[in-house]
Design a protein around this motif. Structure first.
Motif, PDB file in Angstrom:
ATOM      1  N   UNK A   1     -37.616 -23.803  -7.472  1.00 41.55           N
ATOM      2  CA  UNK A   1     -37.112 -25.058  -8.027  1.00 41.55           C
ATOM      3  C   UNK A   1     -36.146 -24.846  -9.183  1.00 41.55           C
ATOM      4  N   UNK A   2     -36.237 -23.709  -9.873  1.00 37.33           N
ATOM      5  CA  UNK A   2     -35.236 -23.406 -10.895  1.00 37.33           C
ATOM      6  C   UNK A   2     -33.898 -23.081 -10.245  1.00 37.33           C
ATOM      7  N   UNK A   3     -33.945 -22.428  -9.101  1.00 34.36           N
ATOM      8  CA  UNK A   3     -32.719 -22.137  -8.364  1.00 34.36           C
ATOM      9  C   UNK A   3     -32.054 -23.448  -7.927  1.00 34.36           C
ATOM     10  N   UNK A   4     -32.854 -24.379  -7.450  1.00 31.87           N
ATOM     11  CA  UNK A   4     -32.330 -25.699  -7.051  1.00 31.87           C
ATOM     12  C   UNK A   4     -31.769 -26.427  -8.269  1.00 31.87           C
TER      13      UNK A   4
ATOM     14  N   UNK B   1     -30.587 -25.169 -11.063  1.00 31.98           N
ATOM     15  CA  UNK B   1     -29.332 -24.549 -11.495  1.00 31.98           C
ATOM     16  C   UNK B   1     -28.165 -24.946 -10.601  1.00 31.98           C
ATOM     17  N   UNK B   2     -28.416 -25.019  -9.298  1.00 37.95           N
ATOM     18  CA  UNK B   2     -27.377 -25.468  -8.363  1.00 37.95           C
ATOM     19  C   UNK B   2     -26.949 -26.901  -8.695  1.00 37.95           C
ATOM     20  N   UNK B   3     -27.922 -27.767  -8.923  1.00 38.10           N
ATOM     21  CA  UNK B   3     -27.637 -29.172  -9.219  1.00 38.10           C
ATOM     22  C   UNK B   3     -26.852 -29.302 -10.525  1.00 38.10           C
ATOM     23  N   UNK B   4     -27.271 -28.591 -11.557  1.00 38.01           N
ATOM     24  CA  UNK B   4     -26.577 -28.653 -12.847  1.00 38.01           C
ATOM     25  C   UNK B   4     -25.138 -28.163 -12.725  1.00 38.01           C
ATOM     26  N   UNK B   5     -24.947 -27.084 -11.981  1.00 32.40           N
ATOM     27  CA  UNK B   5     -23.601 -26.545 -11.780  1.00 32.40           C
ATOM     28  C   UNK B   5     -22.735 -27.569 -11.051  1.00 32.40           C
ATOM     29  N   UNK B   6     -23.278 -28.129  -9.988  1.00 29.27           N
ATOM     30  CA  UNK B   6     -22.533 -29.120  -9.210  1.00 29.27           C
ATOM     31  C   UNK B   6     -22.229 -30.362 -10.052  1.00 29.27           C
ATOM     32  N   UNK B   7     -23.161 -30.751 -10.880  1.00 29.90           N
ATOM     33  CA  UNK B   7     -22.990 -31.909 -11.760  1.00 29.90           C
ATOM     34  C   UNK B   7     -21.842 -31.674 -12.744  1.00 29.90           C
ATOM     35  N   UNK B   8     -21.756 -30.469 -13.281  1.00 26.71           N
ATOM     36  CA  UNK B   8     -20.643 -30.148 -14.199  1.00 26.71           C
ATOM     37  C   UNK B   8     -19.294 -30.273 -13.480  1.00 26.71           C
ATOM     38  N   UNK B   9     -19.229 -29.767 -12.246  1.00 30.38           N
ATOM     39  CA  UNK B   9     -17.987 -29.880 -11.475  1.00 30.38           C
ATOM     40  C   UNK B   9     -17.630 -31.343 -11.212  1.00 30.38           C
ATOM     41  N   UNK B  10     -18.637 -32.154 -10.890  1.00 28.95           N
ATOM     42  CA  UNK B  10     -18.393 -33.576 -10.643  1.00 28.95           C
ATOM     43  C   UNK B  10     -17.906 -34.281 -11.904  1.00 28.95           C
ATOM     44  N   UNK B  11     -18.454 -33.914 -13.053  1.00 21.75           N
ATOM     45  CA  UNK B  11     -18.036 -34.546 -14.305  1.00 21.75           C
ATOM     46  C   UNK B  11     -16.591 -34.183 -14.656  1.00 21.75           C
ATOM     47  N   UNK B  12     -16.205 -32.933 -14.394  1.00 20.09           N
ATOM     48  CA  UNK B  12     -14.814 -32.524 -14.616  1.00 20.09           C
ATOM     49  C   UNK B  12     -13.905 -33.260 -13.633  1.00 20.09           C
ATOM     50  N   UNK B  13     -14.343 -33.355 -12.393  1.00 19.12           N
ATOM     51  CA  UNK B  13     -13.577 -34.078 -11.376  1.00 19.12           C
ATOM     52  C   UNK B  13     -13.382 -35.547 -11.784  1.00 19.12           C
ATOM     53  N   UNK B  14     -14.402 -36.139 -12.382  1.00 18.36           N
ATOM     54  CA  UNK B  14     -14.309 -37.528 -12.824  1.00 18.36           C
ATOM     55  C   UNK B  14     -13.265 -37.690 -13.923  1.00 18.36           C
ATOM     56  N   UNK B  15     -13.263 -36.779 -14.876  1.00 17.36           N
ATOM     57  CA  UNK B  15     -12.273 -36.837 -15.963  1.00 17.36           C
ATOM     58  C   UNK B  15     -10.863 -36.746 -15.389  1.00 17.36           C
ATOM     59  N   UNK B  16     -10.668 -35.808 -14.475  1.00 17.05           N
ATOM     60  CA  UNK B  16      -9.338 -35.639 -13.863  1.00 17.05           C
ATOM     61  C   UNK B  16      -8.935 -36.881 -13.068  1.00 17.05           C
ATOM     62  N   UNK B  17      -9.880 -37.408 -12.297  1.00 17.70           N
ATOM     63  CA  UNK B  17      -9.588 -38.595 -11.494  1.00 17.70           C
ATOM     64  C   UNK B  17      -9.259 -39.794 -12.384  1.00 17.70           C
ATOM     65  N   UNK B  18     -10.010 -39.958 -13.468  1.00 16.64           N
ATOM     66  CA  UNK B  18      -9.739 -41.080 -14.370  1.00 16.64           C
ATOM     67  C   UNK B  18      -8.345 -40.961 -14.987  1.00 16.64           C
ATOM     68  N   UNK B  19      -7.940 -39.754 -15.363  1.00 19.47           N
ATOM     69  CA  UNK B  19      -6.589 -39.572 -15.912  1.00 19.47           C
ATOM     70  C   UNK B  19      -5.523 -39.926 -14.874  1.00 19.47           C
ATOM     71  N   UNK B  20      -5.760 -39.473 -13.643  1.00 21.86           N
ATOM     72  CA  UNK B  20      -4.812 -39.806 -12.568  1.00 21.86           C
ATOM     73  C   UNK B  20      -4.745 -41.315 -12.333  1.00 21.86           C
ATOM     74  N   UNK B  21      -5.902 -41.961 -12.352  1.00 23.57           N
ATOM     75  CA  UNK B  21      -5.943 -43.396 -12.106  1.00 23.57           C
ATOM     76  C   UNK B  21      -5.274 -44.181 -13.241  1.00 23.57           C
ATOM     77  N   UNK B  22      -5.403 -43.705 -14.466  1.00 24.30           N
ATOM     78  CA  UNK B  22      -4.699 -44.359 -15.582  1.00 24.30           C
ATOM     79  C   UNK B  22      -3.195 -44.275 -15.330  1.00 24.30           C
TER      80      UNK B  22
END
Length: 147
Positions: A37-40, A42-63
Motif C-alpha cells: 500500500x505504500x507503493x500504491x 507513492x504512485x498516487x502522490x506522484x501522479x497527483x503532482x503531475x496532475x497539479x502541474x498540468x492544471x497550472x499549465x492548462x489554467x495559464x493556457x486558458x487565461x
C-alpha cells in the motif's frame, strides 16, 4: 499501472481479512501489506503532482485563450476554436474555472485525492493490525475461560 479507487477497494477487501485460525500468518503479512500500500500511495502522490502541474499549465493556457492572446497556430495545435467572446479581465478566473477541460482535470485531481486519503487510512489500519490481533487473542482467551 492503472489504479482506480474500485481496484483499491477490491484489493483491501481481500487484504483486510484476518484468518482467525492462523493469527501468526496474519501477523507476518503486515509488512507485506504495508509495502504494497505504500507503493500504491507513492504512485498516487506522484501522479497527483503531475496532475497539479498540468492544471497550472492548462489554467495559464486558458487565461491566454479567453483573453484572445493565443496565436492561431497554437490554437490549431491544441484543437481549440478561436474564442469569439470579449471577456473582461476580472471575469477571466470564472471562465477558466468553468471551462470543461479545467473541470475534468479538477475532477481527476479530486479522484486522486480520494484515493490518497483512502490508502493513507488503509496504512493506518495496517499499522494497528498487531493491536487488533492481540485483541482477538485476548478475546479468545476470555471466551475459552483463560481469565
Amino acid at each position: 499501472m492503472t489504479i482506480t479507487i474500485e481496484k483499491i477497494e477490491t484489493a483491501w477487501a481481500e487484504d483486510s481479512k484476518i484468518d482467525k485460525t492462523d493469527l501468526n500468518a496474519s501477523s507476518t503479512k503486515q509488512l507485506e501489506l504495508h509495502s504494497k500500500y505504500f507503493k500504491i500511495l507513492n504512485y498516487i502522490k506522484k501522479h497527483l503532482r503531475f496532475l497539479q502541474v498540468e492544471k497550472v499549465r492548462l489554467q495559464h493556457l486558458k487565461v491566454d485563450y479567453y483573453s484572445n492572446q493565443l496565436p492561431p497556430q497554437q490554437l490549431k495545435e491544441m484543437g481549440w476554436e478561436p474564442n469569439k467572446r470579449v471577456i473582461l479581465k476580472g471575469d477571466l478566473d470564472r471562465w477558466v474555472e468553468a471551462d470543461e477541460e479545467v473541470i475534468n482535470l479538477n475532477l481527476k485531481i479530486g479522484e486522486f485525492n480520494d484515493m490518497k486519503d483512502f490508502v493513507e487510512s488503509i496504512i493506518k489500519t495496517i499499522q494497528q493490525k498487531p493491536f487488533i490481533i492481540k485483541n482477538i487473542i485476548e478475546n479468545n482467551k476470555f471466551l475459552n475461560g483463560g481469565y
